[in-house]
Design a protein around this motif. Structure first.
Motif, short mmCIF file in Angstrom:
data_model
loop_
_atom_site.label_atom_id
_atom_site.label_comp_id
_atom_site.label_asym_id
_atom_site.label_seq_id
_atom_site.Cartn_x
_atom_site.Cartn_y
_atom_site.Cartn_z
N ASN A 1 0.83 -1.13 0.10
CA ASN A 1 -0.07 -0.08 -0.11
C ASN A 1 0.71 1.11 0.05
N VAL A 2 2.11 1.14 -0.18
CA VAL A 2 3.11 2.21 -0.20
C VAL A 2 3.99 2.22 -1.51
N PHE A 3 4.92 1.18 -1.36
CA PHE A 3 5.83 1.23 -2.64
C PHE A 3 5.92 -0.29 -2.96
N SER A 4 6.51 -0.27 -4.19
CA SER A 4 6.85 -1.72 -4.69
C SER A 4 8.16 -1.87 -4.72
N PRO A 5 8.82 -2.98 -4.63
CA PRO A 5 10.18 -3.39 -4.43
C PRO A 5 11.07 -2.74 -5.50
N LYS A 6 10.52 -2.48 -6.86
CA LYS A 6 11.32 -1.62 -7.66
C LYS A 6 12.07 -0.37 -7.15
N ILE A 7 11.17 0.20 -6.14
CA ILE A 7 11.93 1.72 -5.82
C ILE A 7 13.13 1.29 -5.29
N PHE A 8 13.22 0.33 -4.50
CA PHE A 8 14.46 -0.22 -3.83
C PHE A 8 15.30 -0.62 -4.72
N SER A 9 15.05 -1.58 -5.52
CA SER A 9 16.09 -2.10 -6.34
C SER A 9 16.78 -1.27 -7.51
N ASP A 10 16.00 -0.19 -7.75
CA ASP A 10 16.51 1.00 -8.60
C ASP A 10 17.30 1.99 -7.79
N GLY A 11 17.39 1.84 -6.53
CA GLY A 11 18.18 2.75 -5.76
C GLY A 11 17.46 4.14 -5.58
N VAL A 12 16.14 4.26 -5.96
CA VAL A 12 15.55 5.61 -5.57
C VAL A 12 15.48 5.77 -4.16
N LEU A 13 15.28 4.66 -3.37
CA LEU A 13 15.16 4.88 -2.26
C LEU A 13 16.01 3.78 -1.60
N VAL A 14 16.87 3.96 -0.31
CA VAL A 14 17.55 3.14 0.27
C VAL A 14 16.86 2.13 1.57
N GLU A 15 17.63 1.18 1.79
CA GLU A 15 17.09 0.07 2.71
C GLU A 15 16.52 0.82 3.77
N ARG A 16 17.20 1.54 4.62
CA ARG A 16 16.95 2.07 5.64
C ARG A 16 15.40 2.92 5.42
N ASP A 17 15.19 3.33 4.39
CA ASP A 17 14.02 4.25 4.38
C ASP A 17 12.59 3.21 4.56
N ARG A 18 12.75 1.94 4.44
CA ARG A 18 11.90 0.91 5.02
C ARG A 18 11.15 1.31 6.23
N ALA A 19 12.12 1.66 7.38
CA ALA A 19 11.79 1.76 8.66
C ALA A 19 11.27 3.07 8.99
#
Length: 306
Positions: A136-154
């Motif tokens: 309900n927020v993001f798809s995994p692609k926004i992380f795999s493409d480096g637009v957001l970083v893993e710490r943004d999940r928190a």
């Protein structure tokens, strides 16, 4: 100036009454402003003004212009509920520090006191949305493409309760954010008909530094949950709940996000308590619907299969 923004129209008068009864029960004086959800708001606005001193957002023409521009960026028909973006007028209203609250919420404290944390931070949220993953927020692609970083999940948050400072973002920031999102709709999860939550999460994560935003559930000693879909809450009398998963702390608020508020829904008695807090007569709940016939049960099984 400090205050609370809400959105509502005449259709959601009952929810607005419950919310305002709870806010005023704990804080009789906090300033509250209504951002009309659409043009059908005059009845609820009159009621909230008379009974709770709620003002209507002063510049309605600005709300229309802002929401229309945001709508046009994605194009007609893209969002299931584009009027949810009208709440972005919060950034440009009368309050220097503000709290936005959805109407499917009741509060159990003087909720505007949480704005004290804006002495240290620029943006606040208060929920455990991040523990449910990125749905309900993001798809995994926004992380795999480096637009957001893993710490943004928190740092993911629910768009029904958040606080910030006026003009922290500009009007152009909003338009630029929407244009970035419209160029990459595959970065977001709109599968459950959500509209504003993916966009506002992206905007906050990209435009406010991590050290300037804070989720209040991460405070020392932890914080209770707030989602009505959580089954563990226990009553504290008729007017509040406690979270046994957080040392029995009293909830700050309860949010029926994604849950229809009707008799039999989770924590119905709490909502009903605040809806009729100052009423002379409390209506009885309708009887539960009869169980489905065997024919209807078969039909449902077939629908689930196909």
């Amino acid at each position: 100036m400090r205050g609370i923004y809400i959105t509502a129209n005449d259709k959601f008068t009952e929810q607005a009454i419950a919310l305002l009864n709870s806010i005023r029960h704990y804080d009789p004086d906090v300033s509250i402003t209504l951002i009309p959800y659409d043009e059908n708001y005059h009845e609820v606005a009159a009621l909230l003004k008379e009974q709770y001193g709620v003002k209507v957002y002063a510049d309605l023409a600005f709300i229309e212009r802002l929401s229309q521009k945001l709508y046009d960026i994605f194009g007609a028909g893209f969002f299931a509920r584009p009027n949810q973006f009208r709440k972005q007028a919060c950034w440009f209203g009368e309050y220097d520090e503000f709290l936005y609250i959805d109407t499917d919420i009741v509060v159990f404290e003087a909720i505007a006191q949480n704005l004290d944390a804006l002495q240290t931070y620029d943006f606040l949220c208060c929920d455990y949305q991040h523990r449910g993953g990125i749905g309900n927020v993001f798809s995994p692609k926004i992380f795999s493409d480096g637009v957001l970083v893993e710490r943004d999940r928190a740092s993911l948050f629910n768009g029904g309760w958040w606080a910030a400072k006026k003009n922290l973002l500009s009007e152009q920031d909003l338009y630029d954010t929407f244009a970035e999102c419209a160029a990459h709709p595959d970065y977001f999860d709109f599968s459950q008909k959500t509209s504003d939550q993916p966009i506002i999460n992206y905007m906050i994560l990209k435009r406010i530094p991590p050290e300037r935003r804070f989720n209040l559930v991460n405070r020392p000693g932890g914080a209770p949950g707030s989602w009505a879909g959580s089954p563990q809450f226990v009553p504290l009398g008729d007017d509040a709940l406690a979270d046994p998963n957080c040392d029995g702390q009293r909830l700050q608020y309860l949010h029926w996000a994604g849950i229809r508020i009707t008799p039999g829904c989770p924590y119905w008695r709490i909502w009903k308590h605040y809806r009729y807090l100052h009423s002379d007569a409390i209506p009885a709940d309708p009887p539960p619907p009869p169980p489905p016939s065997w024919v209807e049960q078969v039909k449902r099984r077939v629908r689930r299969l196909f």
